[in-house]
Design a protein around this motif. Structure first.
Motif, PDB file in Angstrom:
ATOM      1  N   GLU A  94       0.916  -1.023  -0.053  1.00  0.00           N
ATOM      2  CA  GLU A  94       0.001  -0.102   0.150  1.00  0.00           C
ATOM      3  C   GLU A  94       0.986   1.227  -0.085  1.00  0.00           C
ATOM      4  O   GLU A  94       0.557   2.229  -0.503  1.00  0.00           O
ATOM      5  CB  GLU A  94      -0.840   0.066   1.245  1.00  0.00           C
ATOM      6  CG  GLU A  94      -0.357  -0.130   2.727  1.00  0.00           C
ATOM      7  CD  GLU A  94      -0.158  -1.511   3.005  1.00  0.00           C
ATOM      8  OE1 GLU A  94      -0.078  -1.808   4.056  1.00  0.00           O
ATOM      9  OE2 GLU A  94      -0.485  -2.284   2.257  1.00  0.00           O
ATOM     10  N   GLN A 149       1.697 -10.823   3.806  1.00  0.00           N
ATOM     11  CA  GLN A 149       0.627 -10.902   3.126  1.00  0.00           C
ATOM     12  C   GLN A 149       0.423  -9.256   2.107  1.00  0.00           C
ATOM     13  O   GLN A 149       0.570  -8.265   2.869  1.00  0.00           O
ATOM     14  CB  GLN A 149      -0.761 -11.217   3.455  1.00  0.00           C
ATOM     15  CG  GLN A 149      -0.676 -12.528   4.176  1.00  0.00           C
ATOM     16  CD  GLN A 149      -0.791 -13.571   3.192  1.00  0.00           C
ATOM     17  OE1 GLN A 149      -1.684 -13.492   2.385  1.00  0.00           O
ATOM     18  NE2 GLN A 149       0.203 -14.631   3.345  1.00  0.00           N
ATOM     19  N   LYS A 150       0.124  -9.524   0.810  1.00  0.00           N
ATOM     20  CA  LYS A 150      -0.169  -8.285  -0.014  1.00  0.00           C
ATOM     21  C   LYS A 150      -1.492  -7.607   0.632  1.00  0.00           C
ATOM     22  O   LYS A 150      -1.274  -6.520   0.555  1.00  0.00           O
ATOM     23  CB  LYS A 150      -0.264  -8.713  -1.196  1.00  0.00           C
ATOM     24  CG  LYS A 150       0.576  -9.425  -1.991  1.00  0.00           C
ATOM     25  CD  LYS A 150       2.001  -8.632  -2.224  1.00  0.00           C
ATOM     26  CE  LYS A 150       2.992  -9.556  -3.094  1.00  0.00           C
ATOM     27  NZ  LYS A 150       4.372  -9.055  -2.820  1.00  0.00           N
ATOM     28  N   ASP A 151      -2.472  -8.321   0.847  1.00  0.00           N
ATOM     29  CA  ASP A 151      -3.451  -7.609   1.452  1.00  0.00           C
ATOM     30  C   ASP A 151      -3.603  -7.311   2.795  1.00  0.00           C
ATOM     31  O   ASP A 151      -3.486  -8.221   3.661  1.00  0.00           O
ATOM     32  CB  ASP A 151      -4.802  -8.817   1.398  1.00  0.00           C
ATOM     33  CG  ASP A 151      -6.086  -8.447   1.704  1.00  0.00           C
ATOM     34  OD1 ASP A 151      -6.229  -7.179   1.985  1.00  0.00           O
ATOM     35  OD2 ASP A 151      -7.052  -8.953   1.895  1.00  0.00           O
ATOM     36  N   GLN A 152      -3.750  -6.146   3.200  1.00  0.00           N
ATOM     37  CA  GLN A 152      -3.585  -5.622   4.545  1.00  0.00           C
ATOM     38  C   GLN A 152      -4.714  -6.596   5.566  1.00  0.00           C
ATOM     39  O   GLN A 152      -4.115  -6.852   6.835  1.00  0.00           O
ATOM     40  CB  GLN A 152      -4.043  -4.125   4.720  1.00  0.00           C
ATOM     41  CG  GLN A 152      -2.977  -3.439   4.159  1.00  0.00           C
ATOM     42  CD  GLN A 152      -3.461  -1.894   4.174  1.00  0.00           C
ATOM     43  OE1 GLN A 152      -4.228  -1.594   2.996  1.00  0.00           O
ATOM     44  NE2 GLN A 152      -3.362  -0.999   5.014  1.00  0.00           N
ATOM     45  N   SER A 189      -5.364  -9.408   5.530  1.00  0.00           N
ATOM     46  CA  SER A 189      -4.970 -10.892   5.513  1.00  0.00           C
ATOM     47  C   SER A 189      -3.593 -11.049   6.568  1.00  0.00           C
ATOM     48  O   SER A 189      -3.242 -12.189   6.788  1.00  0.00           O
ATOM     49  CB  SER A 189      -4.594 -11.444   4.245  1.00  0.00           C
ATOM     50  OG  SER A 189      -5.645 -11.731   3.411  1.00  0.00           O
ATOM     51  N   ARG A 190      -3.235  -9.915   6.859  1.00  0.00           N
ATOM     52  CA  ARG A 190      -2.190  -9.798   7.917  1.00  0.00           C
ATOM     53  C   ARG A 190      -2.598 -10.100   9.177  1.00  0.00           C
ATOM     54  O   ARG A 190      -3.654 -10.025   9.800  1.00  0.00           O
ATOM     55  CB  ARG A 190      -1.135  -8.738   7.697  1.00  0.00           C
ATOM     56  CG  ARG A 190      -0.821  -8.469   6.346  1.00  0.00           C
ATOM     57  CD  ARG A 190       0.148  -7.255   6.172  1.00  0.00           C
ATOM     58  NE  ARG A 190       0.237  -6.570   4.785  1.00  0.00           N
ATOM     59  CZ  ARG A 190       0.225  -5.374   4.148  1.00  0.00           C
ATOM     60  NH1 ARG A 190       0.274  -4.595   5.268  1.00  0.00           N
ATOM     61  NH2 ARG A 190       0.200  -5.115   3.046  1.00  0.00           N
ATOM     62  N   HIS A 236     -10.659 -14.152   3.572  1.00  0.00           N
ATOM     63  CA  HIS A 236     -11.780 -12.994   3.607  1.00  0.00           C
ATOM     64  C   HIS A 236     -12.491 -13.222   2.145  1.00  0.00           C
ATOM     65  O   HIS A 236     -13.085 -12.304   1.757  1.00  0.00           O
ATOM     66  CB  HIS A 236     -11.295 -11.694   3.406  1.00  0.00           C
ATOM     67  CG  HIS A 236     -10.519 -11.011   4.855  1.00  0.00           C
ATOM     68  ND1 HIS A 236     -11.129 -10.514   5.978  1.00  0.00           N
ATOM     69  CD2 HIS A 236      -9.421 -11.285   5.445  1.00  0.00           C
ATOM     70  CE1 HIS A 236     -10.630 -10.234   6.929  1.00  0.00           C
ATOM     71  NE2 HIS A 236      -9.380 -10.766   6.741  1.00  0.00           N
ATOM     72  N   GLU A 237     -12.376 -14.340   1.715  1.00  0.00           N
ATOM     73  CA  GLU A 237     -12.684 -14.564   0.295  1.00  0.00           C
ATOM     74  C   GLU A 237     -14.597 -14.757   0.308  1.00  0.00           C
ATOM     75  O   GLU A 237     -15.022 -14.353  -0.701  1.00  0.00           O
ATOM     76  CB  GLU A 237     -12.309 -15.862  -0.352  1.00  0.00           C
ATOM     77  CG  GLU A 237     -10.783 -15.896  -0.672  1.00  0.00           C
ATOM     78  CD  GLU A 237     -10.245 -17.156  -1.092  1.00  0.00           C
ATOM     79  OE1 GLU A 237      -9.436 -17.192  -1.498  1.00  0.00           O
ATOM     80  OE2 GLU A 237     -11.053 -18.057  -1.182  1.00  0.00           O
ATOM     81  N   PRO A 239     -15.336 -10.100   0.517  1.00  0.00           N
ATOM     82  CA  PRO A 239     -14.331  -9.242   0.234  1.00  0.00           C
ATOM     83  C   PRO A 239     -14.797  -7.828   0.533  1.00  0.00           C
ATOM     84  O   PRO A 239     -15.735  -7.327   0.261  1.00  0.00           O
ATOM     85  CB  PRO A 239     -14.035  -9.528  -0.809  1.00  0.00           C
ATOM     86  CG  PRO A 239     -15.302  -9.873  -1.713  1.00  0.00           C
ATOM     87  CD  PRO A 239     -15.993 -10.722  -0.626  1.00  0.00           C
ATOM     88  N   THR A 240     -13.641  -7.044   1.071  1.00  0.00           N
ATOM     89  CA  THR A 240     -13.862  -5.369   1.034  1.00  0.00           C
ATOM     90  C   THR A 240     -14.143  -4.947  -0.491  1.00  0.00           C
ATOM     91  O   THR A 240     -12.968  -5.164  -1.189  1.00  0.00           O
ATOM     92  CB  THR A 240     -12.945  -4.805   1.862  1.00  0.00           C
ATOM     93  OG1 THR A 240     -13.284  -5.369   3.072  1.00  0.00           O
ATOM     94  CG2 THR A 240     -13.088  -3.268   1.867  1.00  0.00           C
ATOM     95  N   GLN A 241     -15.013  -4.335  -0.794  1.00  0.00           N
ATOM     96  CA  GLN A 241     -14.911  -3.675  -2.321  1.00  0.00           C
ATOM     97  C   GLN A 241     -15.080  -1.991  -2.394  1.00  0.00           C
ATOM     98  O   GLN A 241     -15.908  -1.636  -1.254  1.00  0.00           O
ATOM     99  CB  GLN A 241     -15.973  -4.423  -2.959  1.00  0.00           C
ATOM    100  CG  GLN A 241     -15.875  -5.815  -3.232  1.00  0.00           C
ATOM    101  CD  GLN A 241     -16.842  -6.617  -4.088  1.00  0.00           C
ATOM    102  OE1 GLN A 241     -18.031  -6.475  -3.524  1.00  0.00           O
ATOM    103  NE2 GLN A 241     -16.332  -7.166  -5.005  1.00  0.00           N
TER     104      GLN A 241
END
Length: 654
Positions: A179, A249-252, A254-255, A284-285, A288-290
């Motif tokens: 990010e 993890q790339k996704d915040q 998921s960390r 979070h699948e 998911p936050t969109q």
């Protein structure tokens, strides 16, 4: 810059480091007589107002942090276009230097350093401070193995290893989060991602992403998955690898969501190093936050209803406006009648005693008496909430209807926010609680890994709301519990054996001094600073003295040795035997050993019989330079003298 004094107190002594944004100097604080570190903004940034403002603002925010694992910020100053920050001077190495020296750190070292860094971040995040530049270069390791995080909120200038977005530096390229690379929103989890990269480097000796330019490395943070740590270092613990992978993890989302979760998993890992699973990413699948576009009102269609045209909407607006205007006119008319009637009304009312009355009851009574209540509020420990404390129009006073009576209403006891006492020094607690309007409770003392005198727990918790005057209890660290044991005896053993024993008992090896010694051969320990058998503790410092063997000396010439054979007159009756049958006697041989030191070997041999009549080692330093040797034989017999196995050139005749 060397020798310059900043702020009339900080005397620059030497340059000790520097980065893309600032230079770091060691300085002497002449006011408190201590050494500090002074970070000075590079001259190329002194004309950039944005950087200067951020430098000041974020440095002042970082100065509010107080924690054993955070480098303290003492002062921020400006002098003749010199912008500087005064910090705690830490003697030690950066974590980057430690990694370069060791290449790959042990599991115990990784857990130890990571926990300390996480505790520092926990304190910062609790105070809403995001570091944004966690990297081994910004972590100092003291001589007692304590990790201290520095550069909170001051890494703001663009360099070859940083990226700028809208004028704000968002991290060092090898360690920052995806990010940050995208110029997106950064939070606590961005610091945790950087900490994961630091752990990756401690476990493998390498950073996960390399490239020809900062941009290429940044793109890898966004697009590529790192090589598994176990592929670089096959000896890595499975649990440690899983913690690292969850952190980066790339996704915040998921960390790890906070430092506390990370610390808990590190504690589990320390207890079970061979665990096959520690922590784990969050799935979070399912939801998911969109980001979706804003839905406009005209996009919503009611089934079966056609949109109105512009003319119908305009007519509806005119009708609505007319209705509202009529209502306003009616209200004004009613108010006017009420006002006029009161003007001509002459009957007065008596003001009741509202003190002690509930405010709601007072309002109802005021309506009945056609009085207006003007309410003010204040906190009170004695008067319950919503009870009237006093009134400013005296009870029994006659007033006209509609008159205003001012009353003071209790809000109950004042509530305050409980300050954070954790990691504060015990001596500061009374002042902190007094300033917050709280009372000091009874401290409790416990052993812990934190330094002695530091607060480690409190009740009520920090941030909670409490009534003013509430007692706050707290727990004070007594430092690590010391284990005492009898000091082992190292004297007479080899220096290698002594070093092994020192390491085995977790003692600290001090100096190793060498001395000549005639009693112990070279390489053996002859003295120790902590006496054998005395009680000592872990990490105690012990100095050793090691034998160099006998001191080498140049032997004196034989002419320097004085020989004198005479009868001992005082002991003649006991020592002298002279009879006609044996014709033997005993006489004393005096040997002077000027020039000799240490142990000297002396032998006397009967030439005719070959018998050694004397063979002893003589300690010159203890017994002196004169030796009296009794010799028994017949008169005229010849004896030979050997000193240090060398025959004397003069024979001895009785």
């Amino acid at each position: 810059m060397i020798g310059r004094i900043l702020g009339n107190r900080y005397e620059i002594v030497e340059k000790i480091g520097g980065g893309g944004m600032a230079l770091v100097y060691k300085a002497k604080c002449n006011l408190l007589n201590r050494y500090v570190a002074v970070k000075i903004l590079r001259s190329e940034f002194t004309n950039d107002k944005d950087i200067i403002e951020k430098f000041k603002r974020e440095s002042q925010a970082a100065a509010s942090l107080s924690h054993p694992n955070i480098v303290n910020l003492y002062d921020v100053g400006e002098e003749e276009d010199i912008y500087y920050i005064v910090m705690e001077y830490v003697k030690g190495k950066t974590l980057k230097e430690v990694i370069k020296e060791k290449e790959i750190l042990t599991l115990e070292e990784i857990i130890n350093y990571t926990k300390q860094i996480a505790l520092a971040l926990q304190q910062a995040h609790y105070n809403h401070v995001i570091h944004r530049d966690i990297k081994p270069h910004n972590i100092l390791i003291t001589e007692d193995n304590r990790a201290k995080v520095t550069d909170f909120g001051i890494a703001l200038a663009a360099t070859s290893s940083t990226i700028t977005n809208m004028g704000s530096v968002i991290g060092s390229v090898h360690y920052f989060s995806p990010e940050q690379a995208r110029g997106g929103y950064t939070d606590e989890k961005s610091d945790l991602y950087s900490l994961g990269i630091v752990m990756y480097e401690m476990a493998t000796g390498k950073v996960p992403f390399e490239g020809d330019s900062p941009i290429s490395v940044a793109l890898k943070h966004i697009q590529e998955e790192p090589v598994l740590p176990s592929e670089v270092n096959p000896q890595i613990s499975k649990g440690l690898e899983e913690i690292i992978l969850q952190l980066i993890q790339k996704d915040q989302a998921s960390r790890y969501q906070n430092t506390q979760s990370l610390i808990e998993d590190l504690n589990k890992l320390k207890q079970s190093p061979d665990a096959t699973y520690v922590g784990g990413p969050i799935n979070h699948e399912d939801s998911p936050t969109q980001i979706i576009p804003r839905i406009k009102e005209e996009d919503i269609q009611v089934p079966g209803k056609k949109p109105q045209n512009k003319k119908k909407r305009r007519d509806k607006l005119l009708i609505t406006s007319a209705v509202i205007a009529a209502l306003i006119a009616a209200l004004l008319f009613v108010f006017g009648l009420f006002y006029v009637s009161n003007i001509f009304r002459t009957e007065e009312v008596e003001v009741p005693n509202f003190v002690g009355m509930d405010i709601e009851t007072a309002r109802q009574q005021a309506v009945i008496l056609e009085l207006e209540l003007s309410e003010e509020t204040t906190h009170s420990k004695e008067v319950p909430i919503d009870e009237i404390i006093r009134q400013y129009t005296s009870p029994g006073m006659k007033v006209r209807p509609g008159a205003t009576v001012k009353v003071l209403v209790s809000e109950g006891p004042r509530t305050v926010t409980v300050p954070d006492l954790r990691f504060e020094d015990e001596t500061n607690v009374p002042y902190i609680l007094e300033n917050a309007g709280l009372e000091v409770g009874t401290p409790r003392y416990e052993f812990s890994d934190f330094p002695k005198g530091v607060i480690i727990e409190q009740n009520p918790r920090a941030g909670a709301s409490a009534v003013e005057g509430t007692i706050v209890d707290y727990v004070v660290s007594q430092g690590p519990q010391e284990v005492t044991f009898p000091m082992p005896n190292l004297i007479g053993g080899t220096i290698e054996n002594a070093r092994n024993i020192i390491e085995q008992f977790q003692l600290q090896k001090g100096s190793e001094r060498q001395e000549y010694n005639d009693e112990y051969p070279e390489g053996l320990v002859i003295d120790q600073s902590i006496a054998p058998g005395s009680m000592t503790r872990e990490n105690a410092l012990i100095n050793l003295t090691v034998s160099r063997g006998p001191k080498p000396v140049q032997e004196p010439g034989e002419e320097d040795i004085e020989l004198d054979i005479k009868e001992d007159e005082e002991d003649d009756q006991e020592d002298s035997i002279n009879t006609s049958t044996t014709n033997t006697s005993t006489k004393n041989l005096r040997v002077e050993l000027q020039g000799y030191t240490g142990l000297v070997s002396i032998r006397v041999r009967n030439v005719s019989s070959g018998e050694e009549v004397y063979n002893k080692n003589h300690d010159v330093s203890r017994d002196g330079e004169t030796v009296m040797i009794p010799i028994t034989g017949r008169e005229g017999q010849e004896f030979e003298l050997y000193i240090n196995n060398k025959k004397h050139n003069k024979s001895i005749i009785l």
